[in-house]
Design a protein around this motif. Structure first.
Motif, PDB file in Angstrom:
ATOM      1  N   VAL A   1      14.834  10.137 -29.690  1.00  0.00           N
ATOM      2  CA  VAL A   1      14.727  11.128 -30.755  1.00  0.00           C
ATOM      3  C   VAL A   1      13.309  11.110 -31.312  1.00  0.00           C
ATOM      4  N   GLY A   2      12.692  12.279 -31.373  1.00  0.00           N
ATOM      5  CA  GLY A   2      11.305  12.368 -31.824  1.00  0.00           C
ATOM      6  C   GLY A   2      11.180  12.882 -33.246  1.00  0.00           C
ATOM      7  N   GLY A   3       9.945  13.071 -33.648  1.00  0.00           N
ATOM      8  CA  GLY A   3       9.634  13.620 -34.968  1.00  0.00           C
ATOM      9  C   GLY A   3       9.985  12.682 -36.100  1.00  0.00           C
ATOM     10  N   GLY A   4       9.947  13.222 -37.293  1.00  0.00           N
ATOM     11  CA  GLY A   4      10.259  12.428 -38.480  1.00  0.00           C
ATOM     12  C   GLY A   4      11.687  11.923 -38.483  1.00  0.00           C
ATOM     13  N   PHE A   5      12.614  12.750 -37.966  1.00  0.00           N
ATOM     14  CA  PHE A   5      14.003  12.308 -37.880  1.00  0.00           C
ATOM     15  C   PHE A   5      14.115  11.106 -36.949  1.00  0.00           C
ATOM     16  N   GLY A   6      13.403  11.144 -35.836  1.00  0.00           N
ATOM     17  CA  GLY A   6      13.421  10.029 -34.889  1.00  0.00           C
ATOM     18  C   GLY A   6      12.845   8.754 -35.481  1.00  0.00           C
ATOM     19  N   ILE A   7      11.811   8.902 -36.301  1.00  0.00           N
ATOM     20  CA  ILE A   7      11.209   7.731 -36.953  1.00  0.00           C
ATOM     21  C   ILE A   7      12.205   7.110 -37.929  1.00  0.00           C
ATOM     22  N   MET A   8      12.933   7.960 -38.637  1.00  0.00           N
ATOM     23  CA  MET A   8      13.836   7.484 -39.682  1.00  0.00           C
ATOM     24  C   MET A   8      15.188   7.008 -39.160  1.00  0.00           C
ATOM     25  N   VAL A   9      15.749   7.675 -38.141  1.00  0.00           N
ATOM     26  CA  VAL A   9      17.150   7.461 -37.795  1.00  0.00           C
ATOM     27  C   VAL A   9      17.463   6.031 -37.360  1.00  0.00           C
ATOM     28  N   ASP A  10      16.586   5.391 -36.614  1.00  0.00           N
ATOM     29  CA  ASP A  10      16.905   4.028 -36.167  1.00  0.00           C
ATOM     30  C   ASP A  10      16.955   3.055 -37.339  1.00  0.00           C
ATOM     31  N   ASP A  11      16.076   3.253 -38.320  1.00  0.00           N
ATOM     32  CA  ASP A  11      16.067   2.342 -39.479  1.00  0.00           C
ATOM     33  C   ASP A  11      17.245   2.610 -40.410  1.00  0.00           C
ATOM     34  N   ILE A  12      17.636   3.874 -40.530  1.00  0.00           N
ATOM     35  CA  ILE A  12      18.806   4.191 -41.358  1.00  0.00           C
ATOM     36  C   ILE A  12      20.051   3.572 -40.726  1.00  0.00           C
ATOM     37  N   LEU A  13      20.168   3.688 -39.411  1.00  0.00           N
ATOM     38  CA  LEU A  13      21.317   3.089 -38.729  1.00  0.00           C
ATOM     39  C   LEU A  13      21.266   1.558 -38.802  1.00  0.00           C
TER      40      LEU A  13
END
Length: 166
Positions: free
Chosen positions: A136-148
């Motif tokens: 997953v790219g972009g800002g969502f990709g940067i955030m999603v792994d840490d949120i999970l």
């Protein structure tokens, strides 16, 4: 120009005077020469302390704002820096730590345990965290792994609360 470990240098591209960079870099903690993710997670401690007096709905709302704004902040910083998910971008760690601490008991032991659990999941990236991180790219990709990672750590923290009766 790259750092010795092959990470592209931010020299001349990151400006702490830029509010987006300041937040993306975890108030400057992401510029730590060693373990920027861990140091960046430490930037989440005072943010957590500021949110602690809020009622649960206020804490959840502030955490949601940190996540949603973080998608834009991290995306913008990555574009400014010319590197997707540069190690210095640590707002995702700040938001992930806030997720970890949802419903956590108040106390230093719980903060330390939450910090350690979050770092373990953020570093090890068990499925599907690592899978998402790679795809997953972009800002969502940067955030999603840490949120999970924060969700995994929060669940573990709540299991420990249940087992210990805290």
């Amino acid at each position: 120009m790259s750092e010795p470990d092959g990470v592209p240098s931010l020299h001349g591209r990151a400006r702490l005077s830029n509010p987006v960079h300041f937040l993306a870099l975890g108030f400057g903690t992401g510029l730590a020469p060693k373990a920027p993710g861990t140091v960046g997670t430490l930037a989440g401690l005072p943010v957590y302390a500021l949110l602690l007096p809020l009622p649960l709905w206020g804490y959840l709302l502030a955490t949601l704002v940190a996540i949603v704004a973080g998608i834009w902040i991290c995306d913008r910083a990555a574009r400014d820096f010319g590197v997707h998910d540069h190690p210095a971008i640590v707002w995702d760690e700040v938001a992930g730590f806030l997720v970890t601490m949802i419903l956590a008991p108040v106390g230093l032991v719980w903060v330390v345990l939450g910090f350690l659990l979050f770092r373990v999941f953020d570093v090890l990236k068990p499925w599907p965290i690592g899978w998402l991180d790679r795809r997953v790219g972009g800002g969502f990709g940067i955030m999603v792994d840490d949120i999970l990672a924060g969700v995994y750590a929060a669940v573990c923290l709540q299991v420990i609360v249940l087992v210990t009766g805290a």
